[in-house]
Structure formats: C-alpha cells, structure tokens
Write a protein that holds these residues in place. Structure first.
Motif, PDB file in Angstrom:
ATOM      1  N   ASP A  68       0.845  -1.196   0.000  1.00  0.00           N
ATOM      2  CA  ASP A  68       0.000   0.000   0.000  1.00  0.00           C
ATOM      3  C   ASP A  68       0.877   1.241   0.000  1.00  0.00           C
ATOM      4  OD1 ASP A  68      -2.325  -1.457   0.132  1.00  0.00           O
ATOM      5  OD2 ASP A  68      -2.392  -1.438   2.316  1.00  0.00           O
ATOM      6  N   ILE A  69       1.847   1.160   0.857  1.00  0.00           N
ATOM      7  CA  ILE A  69       2.728   2.306   1.018  1.00  0.00           C
ATOM      8  C   ILE A  69       3.468   2.587  -0.278  1.00  0.00           C
ATOM      9  CG2 ILE A  69       4.775   3.119   2.227  1.00  0.00           C
ATOM     10  CD1 ILE A  69       3.813   1.574   4.660  1.00  0.00           C
ATOM     11  N   LYS A  70       3.922   1.535  -0.843  1.00  0.00           N
ATOM     12  CA  LYS A  70       4.629   1.691  -2.116  1.00  0.00           C
ATOM     13  C   LYS A  70       3.731   2.298  -3.167  1.00  0.00           C
ATOM     14  CE  LYS A  70       4.505  -1.492  -4.906  1.00  0.00           C
ATOM     15  NZ  LYS A  70       3.581  -1.860  -5.996  1.00  0.00           N
ATOM     16  N   ASP A  71       2.529   1.794  -3.224  1.00  0.00           N
ATOM     17  CA  ASP A  71       1.581   2.313  -4.210  1.00  0.00           C
ATOM     18  C   ASP A  71       1.281   3.784  -3.977  1.00  0.00           C
ATOM     19  OD1 ASP A  71       1.391  -0.041  -5.548  1.00  0.00           O
ATOM     20  OD2 ASP A  71      -0.418  -0.725  -4.522  1.00  0.00           O
ATOM     21  N   LYS A  72       1.141   4.088  -2.720  1.00  0.00           N
ATOM     22  CA  LYS A  72       0.825   5.484  -2.411  1.00  0.00           C
ATOM     23  C   LYS A  72       1.975   6.396  -2.830  1.00  0.00           C
ATOM     24  CE  LYS A  72      -1.401   8.979  -0.825  1.00  0.00           C
ATOM     25  NZ  LYS A  72      -2.596   9.465  -1.545  1.00  0.00           N
ATOM     26  N   TRP A  73       3.136   5.918  -2.579  1.00  0.00           N
ATOM     27  CA  TRP A  73       4.291   6.731  -2.959  1.00  0.00           C
ATOM     28  C   TRP A  73       4.336   6.908  -4.473  1.00  0.00           C
ATOM     29  CZ3 TRP A  73       7.196  10.190  -0.896  1.00  0.00           C
ATOM     30  CH2 TRP A  73       8.377  10.588  -1.553  1.00  0.00           C
ATOM     31  N   ARG A  74       4.010   5.860  -5.135  1.00  0.00           N
ATOM     32  CA  ARG A  74       3.998   5.951  -6.592  1.00  0.00           C
ATOM     33  C   ARG A  74       3.006   7.019  -7.047  1.00  0.00           C
ATOM     34  NH1 ARG A  74       2.673   0.590  -9.904  1.00  0.00           N
ATOM     35  NH2 ARG A  74       0.815   0.708  -8.602  1.00  0.00           N
ATOM     36  N   ASN A  75       1.864   6.991  -6.426  1.00  0.00           N
ATOM     37  CA  ASN A  75       0.868   7.995  -6.773  1.00  0.00           C
ATOM     38  C   ASN A  75       1.322   9.401  -6.414  1.00  0.00           C
ATOM     39  OD1 ASN A  75      -0.847   6.071  -7.782  1.00  0.00           O
ATOM     40  ND2 ASN A  75      -1.874   5.747  -5.818  1.00  0.00           N
ATOM     41  N   LEU A  76       1.899   9.473  -5.276  1.00  0.00           N
ATOM     42  CA  LEU A  76       2.366  10.792  -4.844  1.00  0.00           C
ATOM     43  C   LEU A  76       3.390  11.349  -5.822  1.00  0.00           C
ATOM     44  CD1 LEU A  76       2.811  10.548  -0.976  1.00  0.00           C
ATOM     45  CD2 LEU A  76       1.240  11.999  -2.243  1.00  0.00           C
ATOM     46  N   THR A  77       4.308  10.507  -6.182  1.00  0.00           N
ATOM     47  CA  THR A  77       5.352  10.993  -7.081  1.00  0.00           C
ATOM     48  C   THR A  77       4.773  11.329  -8.448  1.00  0.00           C
ATOM     49  OG1 THR A  77       5.918   8.715  -7.642  1.00  0.00           O
ATOM     50  CG2 THR A  77       7.242   9.792  -5.956  1.00  0.00           C
ATOM     51  N   ARG A  78       3.791  10.575  -8.819  1.00  0.00           N
ATOM     52  CA  ARG A  78       3.152  10.883 -10.095  1.00  0.00           C
ATOM     53  C   ARG A  78       2.602  12.299 -10.077  1.00  0.00           C
ATOM     54  NH1 ARG A  78      -0.489   5.681 -11.079  1.00  0.00           N
ATOM     55  NH2 ARG A  78       1.164   4.275 -11.742  1.00  0.00           N
ATOM     56  N   VAL A  79       1.897  12.573  -9.028  1.00  0.00           N
ATOM     57  CA  VAL A  79       1.300  13.898  -8.909  1.00  0.00           C
ATOM     58  C   VAL A  79       2.379  14.965  -8.787  1.00  0.00           C
ATOM     59  CG1 VAL A  79      -0.159  15.375  -7.509  1.00  0.00           C
ATOM     60  CG2 VAL A  79      -0.780  12.989  -7.861  1.00  0.00           C
TER      61      VAL A  79
END
Length: 514
Positions: free
Chosen positions: A467-478
């Motif tokens: 989850d954390i990894k995914d969230k980070w991915r999203n964050l970095t995307r944004v």
DNA sequence: GTTAGGG
DNA sequence: CCCTAAC
C-alpha cells in the motif's frame, strides 16, 4: 504553562572541542567546557548550563545511513550532556533539581579556520567568537553537538540587554545581527524536558527556539534538515517521548493536546511514551569530567564515532531519581574496557578504560534494547483513536481503522465485506509516509512501515508495505506534474494533499537520484 | 519476506 | 487495491 527560557536566554554555544582521531589530539573533557560559561550562567540567573561534545556524523547519506549512526551520535551527545548537566547542577549547588532542561541538537558544519562562531537568537544579535579549531578528521563531516540549560522557571525571559551585558562580562562579544539575517522558519525544535524533583513531569517539544544555532545562515539543504529532523526525533525517541502530529515544514503545527500534562496549546503534541515506572530513570553514567570521546575513521566506511565513558563514580548523583533521564542506555551496564592507552593518557585515569569496539557494539545493542523496551511498554503513540485533524469540512475521515483492528484486522476485513473498501489515505498517513521516505528513502517500505520514529509506524499500521509503495507511486506521479498544475490543483477541494507536501515529495524525488 | 510494476 | 514475477 511552564515558563521556559526563551531563546534569548540560551547561552551562546561554547566552542566545541574537537577530538581528532590522532591519539595526540585527544583532548581532555575540560576542554569541552566553554570558557566563562559558568559565569555567564550565573549572571543570567541560570542554575546551570552544560554542553555536550560534538559528535560527527560523517558523510552519512540519510537514505543509506543506518539510523544507528544518528542514534549513536545522539546517545553520545545526550549522555554527555546529561552528565554535564547533572554535574553542573551539583557544582552550582543548585538547590532544586532542574526545572527545565533543554536539549538542542546543533548541527555544526566544519568550520573554516579560524572559525567564526555565530548565532542569531531571535535574529537580535550575533554572538561572535573567534577560535581556532583543530582540523576536523574529515572535511565533510557534520557535527552534532548540543547545549543544555537548566534554569529555574522564569516568568520573563531575560531582556537581551541583560544577556548582552552578561556576555560582555564573560568576555564574549555581542554583535548586532547581520542585516541579511532572516529569521527563517526554525528548522527543527530541540527538545526540552520539564522536570521536577523526583521525576519528569512532562516532555514537550518546543518549537519556538531554533536549532539554527551554529548552522550557517543559508537555509540548510533539505538533506541537513532531514538529518536534523531525524536527529531530533531520535532524541525524542530515546528520551522516551513520542512525537505526534505533523512535523512538516520545519515545525509541527498541530497540537494534539493529548495527555501532556502541564502543556497548553502551545506545545506540540508530545506525550509521554513510557509512564510512571520508567520515568525518572536515573542517570547512572559518569560525570562529564570522566568522559571522553574518540573519533575514529574506519576506512571507507567512515564510521567515525566511538564513544566511551566511564561508569558510576559520582555515586551521589548516580542513582538519584532527580536526574533527568535522557536515555535508557544510561542504565545499562557497560562492558568493561581497555584503554586506548596512548590516546587517553591524560584522561585515562579519570575515564577508566574503553575499547572502541565494544563500546560501539554496546551502543548498538542499547539501541535495540531501548527500541524493544519501547515496544513492549505500551509505547503507543496513541493507538489509533487518532484525532485525525480532518481538513476542515472534508469528507469525514471516519475511516474505521478496522475497529482499532486489534492488531490483526483480519477478522474485521472479512467481516466488512468481500472486497476491501476503498480506504483513502488520510493526510496524516500521507505525511507519515513522506516523513518515512525522508528518513529512509524510497524502496524501504517495509522499514518505513515499522519506523517507530515519530509514530510513523502507528500511523501506518493499517497500510501494508505494498500500500505504502503504491501510495508513494501515486504521490510521485502527482508531484511530477508542472507547478502550474499543482497550484491549480491545490485550490480544488478535491485534493487534500497540501501543495507543501507535494513539493516535499518532489524534493525527495530529486534528492533520490544522487 | 520484500519490492517493482502491470492490471 | 490486487496479483505476480523476481529477488
């Protein structure tokens, strides 16, 4: 509210004695003392002032550094500082126990020589002293030192004029603040222990003073800031405190009033981690005069820190419950040791003996132990009843944290339905994640999830590493989006991620590739 | 047991 | 969030 010393009352940082790796450059503990510091303290009405020795953290990449580097450093610093304070208190025959003890981790960049020491408390003055320093063992190492103040509670901070006068009497110069000085956001707070005889009554992180003492005027790089932050948090951690709330932007901004007795809205959301029994652990280590620190460079790996101090002695102070407990480690016995004889010839007598290796290992172990102790002891940063400061209005964040999930959460997950419900990340979770990445770097998700510092682990307990990894991915995307888009985005209520945070993410991303 | 990535 | 390949 406890009356705290104001920054203007804080003593100028004394010069640091740098103990080089060469045997003959070892200094005695006395050399750590700042000339005139005691006088200054008295003139300012302080019960005592003490300084800790600097601890180098060389070339540590925050991403890669073992957090033990910081911890070691901190432990040394605090051990010494704590001992110094106790000692100073005794020497000053302070009638009462410290009512306030303040510890401020101070980053010190390698000085130019001669080193012009500057401070800008409140931007009102620059204290300037010239001093020649021995060469640092490494050109690029950072030093962390600290200073502590013990003072009776004072209703009013000393006016600057009084301080300046005291300084003058002590042979220190007070200069006007450089025009270019901008009181920036204090990067990090140090921490204070508000004590009372017989025990510490509360811990508060006091954001109002800056740790910019000793740092150079330019805003420290994010990296420095990160390290400082980590250091401070570790300090809190070791001190048995937990940090709640956000710690972003250099200052924690939310008060989560919980338990902290004696704290009013001003203080940050710190509360005791370990209560009663652990409280007031005696400092059982030696007095500063019997301490020494060796700096050691171990090859490419640059592990400069080795510290050793002697035990016991000072029986009077040793077991006294009045002592401010800085760390668990202090209560643990140290391995006996053998001296680096030539090195410490001068101090050896007082110090006892210490072999670098064991000392270091002991430090490590101690970290583990304290961590463990913290885990066991209801070291919860407030379970998850977490008063999520819902950004006013927004969708009520009523997210059932799995009914406290009682650890497993397995049952509740199944119960609530077949598919896992969309569980949006709360701001605190996101902040915790960012903070985790700040401390450990990306790709350390499992570790971030367990990060005890600042209560990150607790905030993220309901998130898996993935989850954390995914969230980070999203964050970095944004975060990758152009600034213009970002700003526009910030205005929309749909995005609860503050622009500020996204910029931090971006910052971390850029810092990632080095 | 973890992490990277596509779905 | 899920799933899986690849460590």
């Amino acid at each position: 509210m406890n009356a705290l010393l104001e920054l203007s009352c804080a003593p100028p940082l004394p010069h640091f004695m740098i103990v080089g790796e060469d045997d003959d450059s070892l200094g005695s503990a006395d050399a750590w003392a700042a000339p005139g510091l005691a006088d200054f303290a008295q003139l300012c009405g302080l019960a005592a002032v003490a300084v800790s020795a600097p601890v180098p953290i060389a070339g540590v990449s925050p991403r890669r550094r073992a957090s033990s580097d910081l911890v070691d450093s901190l432990e040394s610093t605090q051990t010494l500082l704590g001992a110094s304070l106790v000692d100073a208190c005794a020497a000053a025959s302070a009638p009462e126990l410290p009512s306030v003890m303040r510890f401020v981790p101070v980053p010190v960049s390698p000085p130019q020589q001669p080193y012009a020491f500057q401070q800008q408390p409140h931007g009102t003055a620059a204290f300037h002293r010239q001093h020649s320093y021995p060469a640092l063992p490494q050109p690029d190492c950072s030093l962390y030192g600290g200073y502590g103040v013990i003072a009776p509670q004072q209703p009013q901070p000393l006016p600057f004029a009084a301080i300046a006068q005291a300084m003058e009497q002590c042979g220190w110069e007070a200069h006007s603040a450089p025009a270019q000085y901008q009181p920036q956001q204090p990067a990090v707070g140090g921490w204070e222990v508000h004590g009372a005889a017989g025990g510490i009554s509360s811990y508060d992180l006091q954001p109002g003073f800056s740790t910019q003492f000793g740092s150079h005027l330019p805003i420290p790089s994010p990296r420095d800031d990160r390290m400082r932050r980590a250091l401070s948090e570790e300090a809190l951690h070791i001190g048995g405190c937990s940090l709640r709330g956000s710690y972003a932007g250099g200052l924690a901004t939310r008060a989560e009033g919980e338990t902290s007795e004696g704290s009013d809205g001003d203080t940050l959301g710190l509360h005791h981690a370990q209560d009663a029994p652990a409280r007031g652990l005696p400092i059982s280590h030696s007095a500063p005069s019997a301490s020494l620190m060796l700096l050691e460079r171990s090859g490419s790996n640059r592990r400069p820190l080795v510290h050793g101090h002697a035990h016991g002695s000072r029986s009077g102070l040793a077991a006294s419950p009045r002592t401010v407990c800085l760390k668990l480690k202090a209560t643990r016995p140290r391995p006996p040791a053998a001296a680096r004889a030539a090195a410490c010839a001068a101090v050896a007598a007082a110090v006892g003996e210490a072999s670098p290796r064991p000392a270091r290992q002991a430090a490590r172990r101690s970290v583990a132990i304290s961590a463990a102790a913290m885990d066991d002891d209801d070291y919860s940063y407030g379970s998850d009843t977490d008063t999520e400061p819902t950004p006013s209005g927004g969708a009520s964040e009523e997210r059932r944290s799995g009914g406290s999930a009682a650890g497993a959460g397995a049952g509740s997950a199944a119960a609530s339905g077949s598919k896992k419900k969309h569980n949006p990340w709360s701001l605190t979770e996101t902040e915790a994640l960012v903070e985790g990445v700040r401390l450990l770097g990306p790709s350390k998700w499992a570790e971030i999830k367990k990060l005890a510092v600042g209560g990150i682990a607790d905030v993220l307990t309901n998130r898996s590493a993935v989850d954390i990894k995914d969230k980070w991915r999203n964050l970095t995307r944004v975060a990758k989006l152009p600034k213009t888009v970002l700003k526009a985005r910030a205005h929309k209520s749909t995005s609860d991620i503050p622009l500020e945070l996204l910029l931090t993410v971006k910052d971390l991303m850029e810092m990632g590739r080095e």
